[in-house]
Scaffold this motif. Structure first.
Motif, mmCIF file in Angstrom:
data_model
loop_
_atom_site.group_PDB
_atom_site.id
_atom_site.type_symbol
_atom_site.label_atom_id
_atom_site.label_comp_id
_atom_site.label_asym_id
_atom_site.label_seq_id
_atom_site.Cartn_x
_atom_site.Cartn_y
_atom_site.Cartn_z
ATOM 1 N N GLY A 1 36.753 45.102 45.425
ATOM 2 C CA GLY A 1 37.693 44.330 44.618
ATOM 3 C C GLY A 1 36.982 43.304 43.775
ATOM 4 N N ALA A 2 37.500 43.078 42.571
ATOM 5 C CA ALA A 2 36.963 42.063 41.681
ATOM 6 C C ALA A 2 38.039 41.082 41.247
ATOM 7 N N SER A 3 39.273 41.297 41.698
ATOM 8 C CA SER A 3 40.386 40.437 41.297
ATOM 9 C C SER A 3 40.319 39.101 42.024
ATOM 10 N N GLU A 4 41.008 38.116 41.488
ATOM 11 C CA GLU A 4 41.018 36.790 42.095
ATOM 12 C C GLU A 4 41.582 36.806 43.522
ATOM 13 N N PRO A 5 42.695 37.527 43.809
ATOM 14 C CA PRO A 5 43.183 37.570 45.198
ATOM 15 C C PRO A 5 42.151 38.112 46.176
ATOM 16 N N MET A 6 41.375 39.137 45.771
ATOM 17 C CA MET A 6 40.381 39.699 46.679
ATOM 18 C C MET A 6 39.157 38.796 46.800
ATOM 19 N N ARG A 7 38.809 38.105 45.747
ATOM 20 C CA ARG A 7 37.708 37.143 45.853
ATOM 21 C C ARG A 7 38.063 36.060 46.863
ATOM 22 N N GLN A 8 39.328 35.663 46.867
ATOM 23 C CA GLN A 8 39.769 34.658 47.838
ATOM 24 C C GLN A 8 39.692 35.217 49.260
ATOM 25 N N VAL A 9 40.087 36.487 49.440
ATOM 26 C CA VAL A 9 39.987 37.120 50.761
ATOM 27 C C VAL A 9 38.536 37.167 51.211
ATOM 28 N N PHE A 10 37.617 37.580 50.326
ATOM 29 C CA PHE A 10 36.194 37.636 50.686
ATOM 30 C C PHE A 10 35.694 36.255 51.114
ATOM 31 N N ASN A 11 36.132 35.233 50.403
ATOM 32 C CA ASN A 11 35.711 33.871 50.719
ATOM 33 C C ASN A 11 36.247 33.450 52.086
ATOM 34 N N GLU A 12 37.492 33.805 52.387
ATOM 35 C CA GLU A 12 38.083 33.453 53.681
ATOM 36 C C GLU A 12 37.394 34.193 54.821
ATOM 37 N N ILE A 13 37.004 35.452 54.576
ATOM 38 C CA ILE A 13 36.280 36.217 55.608
ATOM 39 C C ILE A 13 34.974 35.512 55.966
#
Length: 463
Positions: free
Chosen positions: A157-169
């Protein structure tokens, strides 16, 4: 126009290059005199040279002159623009050609935008459109940068919602506390759990996944906590439960909302005391396992309705990650489709080379109620069933792309593409106005106007 010797996305002076395909060898004067401070055209007049240039230099954007072509030349053009590279194509046409419905359909199905000749005062608009297309093509190239980061868990994913998920992980991975993952069915909750486990200090221990909604009520106690020999008829030997088998690792409890009330108290005890009792036993077994739970239902509502224990809910919901639906991360649709295509095309003996532009358009319009799981299944089905060189909407089970496209006028298609380019550019630059304007090749004033036009004011920053 003299041939340009050095062909690339940018030359050493920062010039962005676009490929100009002119099979009719027709020379509109204001195209041949096309000059901007940061753009240059490389013109080719034959299909072999066009294929060679695209293959060797992989232009991000290209122009095609579509008028004054024979039927054979027009088919050659379609073959050129449908190749599986990141190139985004813009058509140059004569006004009279637009009166033909088939010609209109060809533009809608294969091109990002079009301009009528002569360009006269529209060169600046063409430059802006080239900038938009360049930004979109850059985003498509993010797949190579994104997938290795989450390769083990197959998260792309490259979208903002997925970037946020990656950061939370990354944040929760090394905090040894329970995690609750919410989200619709098929959004990839187990992939998030695996990613957390792989990045935690428990990564050398086991990852044990249990779907609480898939086990019968009569078996789930024995499956989770195990049993002793003779605990019930047929219990001929001791069995270690799923929680105990996750010793020094992670136990993932999917669809935790389906766990029966009478078993929730046993899980609560494990969370509080880190001990379990096997069915039919009278000794407590200490288990060192991290709990990650997931659900597609509203657990707070389930607590209010008495279907889920409140104390267990707060024990599980220490850290929380919410997975977006595929519709909410629409920028990732094409990225995911190409990722799954590359992944599964190696498993099948297939002649398919990629997706048609109609298929990409159909996927972008689809609502994806089954989310990632639905996309995975549709791509695998298309790879097996397709009899075409490029996957069509019909191969994906998404209907006929041509019929869908006819409901959208060319102005609507242009506005949709423009909105997508601006939104994608904002995501790519983390909503920085200056950087977004540079990516899209427009002024800040123009970008502000587009943001206002499409209601994209959220979280923009000027620096």
């Amino acid at each position: 126009m003299n041939p340009v010797k050095q062909l690339a996305h940018r030359d050493d002076g920062g010039i962005r290059k676009a490929l100009y395909v002119d099979l009719a060898e027709y020379h509109p004067s204001n195209i041949d005199n096309f000059h901007f401070s940061d753009w240059a055209l490389d013109r080719v007049t034959s299909p072999p040279r066009a294929h060679d240039h695209i293959h060797n230099y992989q232009y991000l954007v290209g122009l095609v002159y579509l008028s004054h072509l024979t039927d054979k030349q027009r088919q050659q053009v379609i073959d050129i623009v449908s190749r599986e590279y990141n190139t985004i194509w813009i058509a140059l046409v004569e006004h009279n050609d637009l009166l033909d419905a088939n010609f209109q359909r060809m533009i809608c199905c294969n091109f990002y935008d079009y301009f009528t000749l002569p360009l006269d005062n529209n060169l600046n608009y063409l430059k802006a459109t080239l900038g938009h297309a360049y930004g979109i093509a850059m985003l498509r190239s993010l797949e190579a940068q994104t997938s290795p980061d989450m390769d083990q868990a197959e998260m792309v994913g490259a979208s903002e919602p997925m970037r946020q998920v990656f950061n939370e992980i990354r944040k929760v991975a090394n905090v040894d506390a329970p995690v609750m993952i919410g989200g619709d069915t098929g959004t990839g909750k187990e992939m998030v759990a695996r990613a957390i486990h792989q990045r935690s200090t428990r990564n050398e221990g086991p990852f044990v996944a249990v779907n609480c909604g898939a086990l019968p009520d009569t078996l789930i106690h024995a499956e989770l906590f195990g049993y002793e020999k003779g605990a019930f008829t047929g219990a001929y030997k001791r069995k270690i439960g799923r929680i105990e088998s996750a010793q020094n690792g992670t136990i993932f409890l999917d669809e935790i909302g389906d766990l029966p009330l009478e078993l929730q108290v046993y899980l609560l005890r494990f969370l509080e005391q880190k001990t379990i009792e096997r069915l039919g036993g009278n000794e407590s077994q200490r288990v060192n396992a991290r709990v990650i739970a997931a659900t597609h239902i509203d657990l707070e509502k389930a607590v209010e309705e008495g279907r889920f224990r409140e104390d267990l809910y707060y024990r599980l919901n220490v850290l929380n990650i919410q997975m977006p639906t595929l519709a909410e991360r629409f920028e990732d649709i094409e990225l995911l489709a190409r990722y799954f295509f590359k992944k599964f095309s190696h498993e099948y003996e297939t002649h398919v080379e990629g997706f048609s532009k109609q298929a990409i358009d159909a996927m972008n319009k689809h609502s994806w109620p089954g989310n990632i799981r639905e996309m995975l299944n549709r791509v695998r089905r298309a790879l097996v069933m397709s009899e075409n060189r490029l996957i069509t909407p019909g191969d994906l089970g998404l209907g006929q792309g041509e019929e869908q496209l006819e409901v959208m006028s060319l102005d609507e298609a242009r506005n949709h593409a423009e909105m997508l380019a601006v939104k994608s550019g904002l995501h790519f630059s983390h909503h920085n106005i200056t950087q977004t304007a540079k990516i899209l090749g427009v002024s800040r004033v123009t970008l502000y106007r587009l943001i206002e036009k499409y209601g994209l004011k959220k979280n923009v920053s000027a620096p």
